[in-house]
Write a protein that holds these residues in place. Structure first.
Motif, PDB file in Angstrom:
ATOM      1  N   UNK A 193       2.256  27.489-101.944  1.00  0.00           N
ATOM      2  CA  UNK A 193       1.227  28.398-101.443  1.00  0.00           C
ATOM      3  C   UNK A 193       0.028  28.377-102.376  1.00  0.00           C
ATOM      4  N   UNK A 194      -1.145  28.136-101.821  1.00  0.00           N
ATOM      5  CA  UNK A 194      -2.372  28.261-102.609  1.00  0.00           C
ATOM      6  C   UNK A 194      -3.547  28.493-101.689  1.00  0.00           C
ATOM      7  N   UNK A 195      -4.582  29.100-102.243  1.00  0.00           N
ATOM      8  CA  UNK A 195      -5.784  29.378-101.462  1.00  0.00           C
ATOM      9  C   UNK A 195      -6.415  28.082-100.972  1.00  0.00           C
ATOM     10  N   UNK A 196      -6.332  27.025-101.784  1.00  0.00           N
ATOM     11  CA  UNK A 196      -7.023  25.775-101.461  1.00  0.00           C
ATOM     12  C   UNK A 196      -6.248  24.878-100.509  1.00  0.00           C
ATOM     13  N   UNK A 197      -5.049  25.304-100.055  1.00  0.00           N
ATOM     14  CA  UNK A 197      -4.293  24.458 -99.123  1.00  0.00           C
ATOM     15  C   UNK A 197      -3.896  25.247 -97.866  1.00  0.00           C
ATOM     16  N   UNK A 198      -2.659  25.762 -97.843  1.00  0.00           N
ATOM     17  CA  UNK A 198      -2.181  26.315 -96.577  1.00  0.00           C
ATOM     18  C   UNK A 198      -2.837  27.634 -96.167  1.00  0.00           C
ATOM     19  N   UNK A 199      -3.295  28.447 -97.131  1.00  0.00           N
ATOM     20  CA  UNK A 199      -3.960  29.699 -96.754  1.00  0.00           C
ATOM     21  C   UNK A 199      -5.277  29.396 -96.043  1.00  0.00           C
ATOM     22  N   UNK A 200      -6.029  28.423 -96.562  1.00  0.00           N
ATOM     23  CA  UNK A 200      -7.281  28.020 -95.919  1.00  0.00           C
ATOM     24  C   UNK A 200      -7.012  27.452 -94.532  1.00  0.00           C
ATOM     25  N   UNK A 201      -5.997  26.608 -94.429  1.00  0.00           N
ATOM     26  CA  UNK A 201      -5.729  25.936 -93.147  1.00  0.00           C
ATOM     27  C   UNK A 201      -5.273  26.933 -92.089  1.00  0.00           C
ATOM     28  N   UNK A 202      -4.410  27.865 -92.464  1.00  0.00           N
ATOM     29  CA  UNK A 202      -3.924  28.859 -91.502  1.00  0.00           C
ATOM     30  C   UNK A 202      -5.058  29.759 -91.020  1.00  0.00           C
ATOM     31  N   UNK A 203      -6.083  29.957 -91.872  1.00  0.00           N
ATOM     32  CA  UNK A 203      -7.230  30.773 -91.473  1.00  0.00           C
ATOM     33  C   UNK A 203      -8.040  30.102 -90.369  1.00  0.00           C
ATOM     34  N   UNK A 204      -7.795  28.817 -90.130  1.00  0.00           N
ATOM     35  CA  UNK A 204      -8.476  28.074 -89.084  1.00  0.00           C
ATOM     36  C   UNK A 204      -8.069  28.607 -87.707  1.00  0.00           C
ATOM     37  N   UNK A 205      -9.060  28.944 -86.877  1.00  0.00           N
ATOM     38  CA  UNK A 205      -8.741  29.555 -85.577  1.00  0.00           C
ATOM     39  C   UNK A 205      -8.177  28.569 -84.564  1.00  0.00           C
ATOM     40  N   UNK A 216     -15.087  26.146 -98.787  1.00  0.00           N
ATOM     41  CA  UNK A 216     -16.184  26.556 -99.681  1.00  0.00           C
ATOM     42  C   UNK A 216     -16.115  28.047 -99.983  1.00  0.00           C
ATOM     43  N   UNK A 217     -16.008  28.863 -98.941  1.00  0.00           N
ATOM     44  CA  UNK A 217     -16.043  30.319 -99.121  1.00  0.00           C
ATOM     45  C   UNK A 217     -14.787  30.819 -99.826  1.00  0.00           C
ATOM     46  N   UNK A 218     -13.609  30.347 -99.392  1.00  0.00           N
ATOM     47  CA  UNK A 218     -12.355  30.813 -99.981  1.00  0.00           C
ATOM     48  C   UNK A 218     -12.273  30.451-101.462  1.00  0.00           C
ATOM     49  N   UNK A 219     -12.671  29.229-101.806  1.00  0.00           N
ATOM     50  CA  UNK A 219     -12.580  28.812-103.207  1.00  0.00           C
ATOM     51  C   UNK A 219     -13.581  29.564-104.071  1.00  0.00           C
ATOM     52  N   UNK A 220     -14.747  29.832-103.543  1.00  0.00           N
ATOM     53  CA  UNK A 220     -15.758  30.554-104.322  1.00  0.00           C
ATOM     54  C   UNK A 220     -15.342  32.000-104.548  1.00  0.00           C
ATOM     55  N   UNK A 221     -14.917  32.670-103.474  1.00  0.00           N
ATOM     56  CA  UNK A 221     -14.503  34.074-103.597  1.00  0.00           C
ATOM     57  C   UNK A 221     -13.179  34.173-104.350  1.00  0.00           C
ATOM     58  N   UNK A 222     -12.280  33.207-104.119  1.00  0.00           N
ATOM     59  CA  UNK A 222     -10.970  33.237-104.760  1.00  0.00           C
ATOM     60  C   UNK A 222     -11.034  33.220-106.267  1.00  0.00           C
ATOM     61  N   UNK A 223     -11.931  32.403-106.834  1.00  0.00           N
ATOM     62  CA  UNK A 223     -12.010  32.325-108.295  1.00  0.00           C
ATOM     63  C   UNK A 223     -12.552  33.619-108.888  1.00  0.00           C
TER      64      UNK A 223
END
Length: 442
Positions: free
Chosen positions: A392-404, A315-322
């Motif tokens: 590479x995209x914000x909505x796939x691997x970048x979001x997942x890697x941000x997972x702690x 939610x946050x990444x997609x909102x800020x990303x756009x």
């Protein structure tokens, strides 16, 4: 009497061997059918994971939305109850904001808060589709762990090491990316790395260079752009092999550690003769005693834990990303980095191509839907290949890697550099292929 005891022991061993072998064959066959065999249902040719996902969304959408909101609430209270709240303020606030957005999307007026209907639709689609496919895929993933990993590894390791510097065990992992979605693929990559079956540079190589689009999305792209599916897959596969032979040997992969996350006594075995017989014997003698049901429950527990952190990130990444990617500064920077290659090779529709390159870094579907269908066929094909192989995209691997919960770490700088290198190489190699094939540049 002693001879009789020996015979009984041998019979017991043979019986146990037969049971374990039969179980491995049956479970492996089930795993192949679930993950990799397309089945036509309701006019769609997809694997069973996607069919189950669409069925659940059709019949249980509201229940799933309630579960997702419940996950968010659990995650929020979990963080509040943790110690060191001073360092968790931003995280808790982000979860509260994500919760408000999702409640508005699922049960509210679906406007006002996000300010852009496309963003609301994207968040709803990514959250529902991704989490459902991810959960189902992770649940069934233990079926792939009954010898299939070792079997593909022993036959393909020689070639994958030579071409891409990755272990042969990675091949099945790459197929999971293609036939399910990037989140399932990264779950498997992280698990193999965490269990000491992949080195750090191999796991990073897979995520940055092989997390290509899933087959259903490829079908959608080709249909939208009116490009022959077989042609797109053939050209994309050729370009994928060529660019990854180079990208697997340079930064950021070259800077990653050549060591395992966990030292394991079960080393990958690669016999040169009687491969099938020896790898079966190796697997049966080294397989874990944990049952299938226990493995499924463990995966379900881990998938829920990951989803609790993943949903607010989406939610946050997609909102800020756009917001960031729609800024004029970002557009100008990308033009500066990409234009030299485009100008040298006299590529048509440069503005449309640069716009797509920015959009696809955000989300592939958004990027494809913004493409002007009146552009030249050569540019359409190039856009199709970039969409499939961008990795590479914000909505796939970048979001997942941000997972702690990830043992493997890749920073945003490495993602961006890898993406820009990849895009430039795709353009160069594709234009070179077109030049050889037709005798003229785009």
């Amino acid at each position: 009497m002693e001879n009789i005891n020996k015979i009984n022991v041998k019979d017991d061993y043979n019986r146990e061997y037969f049971i374990k072998l039969s179980k491995s064959i049956v479970y492996t066959a089930i795993g192949i059918i679930i993950f990799f065999i397309p089945i036509k249902l309701n006019g769609q040719v997809l694997n069973l994971i996607y069919h189950i996902s669409y069925k659940l969304q059709s019949n249980m959408k509201h229940f799933i939305e309630v579960c997702i909101v419940f996950y968010l609430i659990i995650g929020m209270f979990k963080e509040i109850l943790k110690c060191n709240l001073k360092n968790k303020n931003i995280l808790i606030i982000s979860r509260i904001v994500a919760l408000i957005f999702l409640v508005n999307i699922f049960f509210g007026s679906k406007n006002g808060l996000l300010g852009n209907d496309n963003v609301y639709l994207l968040i709803e689609e990514v959250v529902l589709n991704t989490i459902i496919v991810f959960t189902i895929g992770v649940l069934f993933m233990p079926f792939l762990e009954y010898g299939l990993l070792e079997l593909t590894s022993v036959y393909l390791n020689k070639y994958t090491k030579l071409l891409f510097r990755i272990d042969g065990i990675s091949f099945l992992n790459i197929l999971v990316y293609i036939f399910t979605n990037p989140f399932c693929g990264m779950f498997m990559t992280n698990k193999l790395y965490r269990e000491g079956k992949l080195k750090e540079y191999e796991a990073c190589n897979i995520i940055l260079n092989f997390s290509i689009l899933s087959y259903p999305i490829v079908i959608y792209i080709c249909g939208y752009l009116n490009i022959n599916l077989a042609y797109a897959i053939t050209v994309s596969t050729t370009v994928l092999i060529l660019i990854n032979m180079g990208l697997s040997r340079i930064y950021p992969i070259s800077k990653k550690k050549k060591s395992y996350y966990l030292k394991s006594n079960k080393k990958n075995s690669y016999p040169k003769k009687d491969k099938l017989k020896k790898i079966i014997k190796y697997y049966l003698s080294n397989s874990d005693s944990k049952g299938l049901f226990k493995a499924i429950i463990d995966n379900l527990e881990e998938s829920i834990s990951i989803s609790i952190n993943l949903i607010p990130n989406i939610v946050i990444f997609l909102y800020i990303g756009q917001i960031i990617l729609n800024s004029e500064i970002i557009i100008e920077i990308i033009k500066i980095l990409i234009n030299p290659v485009l100008d040298v090779f006299q590529v048509k529709n440069i503005n449309e191509l640069v716009g797509f390159i920015i959009d696809v870094f955000y989300n592939t579907i958004i990027g494809i839907n913004n493409v002007d269908k009146s552009i030249s066929i050569q540019t359409k094909i190039l856009i199709c290949i970039i969409g499939i192989l961008s990795c590479t995209s914000i909505s796939t691997n970048i979001i997942y890697i941000a997972n702690n919960k990830m043992a493997l770490k890749i920073n945003i700088k490495e993602f961006i550099i890898s993406y820009l290198l990849r895009i430039n190489l795709i353009i160069i190699i594709y234009i070179f292929i077109v030049y050889l094939y037709s005798g003229y540049l785009i």
